[in-house]
Scaffold this active site. Sequence first.
Site, PDB file in Angstrom:
ATOM      1  N   CYS A 175       0.838  -1.202   0.000  1.00 24.82           N
ATOM      2  CA  CYS A 175       0.000   0.000   0.000  1.00 24.82           C
ATOM      3  C   CYS A 175       0.875   1.256   0.000  1.00 24.82           C
ATOM      4  O   CYS A 175       1.722   1.425   0.889  1.00 24.82           O
ATOM      5  CB  CYS A 175      -0.912   0.004   1.217  1.00 24.82           C
ATOM      6  SG  CYS A 175      -1.874   1.536   1.393  1.00 24.82           S
TER       7      CYS A 175
ATOM      8  N   HIS B 232      -3.725   0.815   8.317  1.00 27.67           N
ATOM      9  CA  HIS B 232      -4.276   0.408   7.025  1.00 27.67           C
ATOM     10  C   HIS B 232      -5.663  -0.210   7.161  1.00 27.67           C
ATOM     11  O   HIS B 232      -6.501  -0.067   6.259  1.00 27.67           O
ATOM     12  CB  HIS B 232      -3.328  -0.598   6.361  1.00 27.67           C
ATOM     13  CG  HIS B 232      -3.795  -1.066   5.020  1.00 27.67           C
ATOM     14  ND1 HIS B 232      -3.563  -0.373   3.851  1.00 27.67           N
ATOM     15  CD2 HIS B 232      -4.516  -2.172   4.652  1.00 27.67           C
ATOM     16  CE1 HIS B 232      -4.086  -1.019   2.830  1.00 27.67           C
ATOM     17  NE2 HIS B 232      -4.680  -2.110   3.286  1.00 27.67           N
TER      18      HIS B 232
ATOM     19  N   HIS C  31      -8.462   7.057   3.500  1.00 31.73           N
ATOM     20  CA  HIS C  31      -7.954   8.320   2.981  1.00 31.73           C
ATOM     21  C   HIS C  31      -9.066   9.068   2.267  1.00 31.73           C
ATOM     22  O   HIS C  31     -10.100   8.507   1.923  1.00 31.73           O
ATOM     23  CB  HIS C  31      -6.792   8.085   2.019  1.00 31.73           C
ATOM     24  CG  HIS C  31      -7.199   7.520   0.691  1.00 31.73           C
ATOM     25  ND1 HIS C  31      -7.609   6.214   0.523  1.00 31.73           N
ATOM     26  CD2 HIS C  31      -7.295   8.096  -0.546  1.00 31.73           C
ATOM     27  CE1 HIS C  31      -7.907   6.000  -0.743  1.00 31.73           C
ATOM     28  NE2 HIS C  31      -7.736   7.129  -1.410  1.00 31.73           N
TER      29      HIS C  31
ATOM     30  N   ASN D 154     -14.056   9.109  -0.657  1.00 35.67           N
ATOM     31  CA  ASN D 154     -14.697   7.963  -1.289  1.00 35.67           C
ATOM     32  C   ASN D 154     -14.338   6.737  -0.461  1.00 35.67           C
ATOM     33  O   ASN D 154     -13.161   6.478  -0.217  1.00 35.67           O
ATOM     34  CB  ASN D 154     -14.187   7.751  -2.716  1.00 35.67           C
ATOM     35  CG  ASN D 154     -14.528   8.908  -3.635  1.00 35.67           C
ATOM     36  OD1 ASN D 154     -15.548   9.555  -3.474  1.00 35.67           O
ATOM     37  ND2 ASN D 154     -13.673   9.165  -4.610  1.00 35.67           N
TER      38      ASN D 154
ATOM     39  N   GLN E 104      -9.585  12.899  -0.395  1.00 36.96           N
ATOM     40  CA  GLN E 104      -8.910  13.727  -1.375  1.00 36.96           C
ATOM     41  C   GLN E 104      -9.370  15.173  -1.265  1.00 36.96           C
ATOM     42  O   GLN E 104     -10.404  15.466  -0.659  1.00 36.96           O
ATOM     43  CB  GLN E 104      -9.187  13.203  -2.793  1.00 36.96           C
ATOM     44  CG  GLN E 104      -8.712  11.778  -3.033  1.00 36.96           C
ATOM     45  CD  GLN E 104      -8.991  11.328  -4.454  1.00 36.96           C
ATOM     46  OE1 GLN E 104      -8.416  11.860  -5.407  1.00 36.96           O
ATOM     47  NE2 GLN E 104      -9.870  10.356  -4.604  1.00 36.96           N
TER      48      GLN E 104
END
Length: 353
Positions: A70, A116, A169, A156, A171
Amino acid sequence: MKKTSTRLADGRELIYYDLRDDSVRDAVDRRPLEPTVTTSEVRRDPLLGDSVAIASHRQGRTYHPPADECPLCPSQGERLSEIPDSSYDVVVFENRFPSLAGDSGRCEVVCFTSDHNASFADLTEEQARLVLDAWTDRTSELSHLPSVEQVFCFENRGAEIGVTLGHPHGQIYAYPFTTPRTALMLRQVAAHKDATGGENLFDAVLERELADERVVLEGEHWVAFVPYAAHWPYEVHLYPKRRVPDLLGLDEDARTEFPKVYLELLRRFDRIFGESEPPTPYIAAWHQAPFGQLEDFEGVNRDDFALHLELFTIRRTSGKLKFLAGSESGMSVFINDVPPERAAERLREVASS
């Protein structure tokens, strides 16, 4: 909050946001990266009056890597990622595969946690507040770029949404224009202001929703409700009770209460369809006023806009998704299978114990 700005090997900016003031962030990106080359171009549709970003370089972006590869996890030993340090609280960096770049705007990635396997709903209130502070700081910084007219922070979540990296995460898109969705709102605000002799449309909507049966949860400074004309099966709008145009306008009381309210809302979303279902896919989108004078919207200024977050899922029931088919995709006319009143009732039913 401590903010530390650095550069990745290809020249992109990376910013650490830390809870501790004594955090030291001096790790160097050791990857042999070539300078980023983008081909982003914004084209205006003469019939619809909106804009389309053409970004062919994104075809080669990272796609569903295994967890041990990742790019959003911290670097460990010889396993090098987008984050050079071996740990972090919140990180923001320029997207390596941006939809918008240069004179066409800017795209950034916001990593909510180094874990993660977590999600935003798993964050502590302190960590969620740090994310809010990072969103606010980036809104401020990006608003000063000459090519930027509107800043959009969003998340998202879930493969069904189209997410290609499983790490928690979001954006940030910094657009060189006012987005079509925001322009529609501003036109409605202008028309309502003119028709009512100055009344603010956002205030009127919020007053109506507070008095109705679609309120999901309410704090002293925030309220979350399913809108009267919800487009999506489960859709919630989260508003500060005091109207402000953007994240920069929130006062300390609203900032302090936000993590508790928002985390509860996300956790309810994960309970809608029952414990046996996979985590609920969703989009969480902050709507902020554009920067500038808004000359195209007569009689309206930035302070007439109301900051709010829209949270929705494309899952309409267990094992079934809401697809944007002919009416939605062809004519922008949504058909919702779940009555908003029932959606609000369900979100109240799954409140935390």
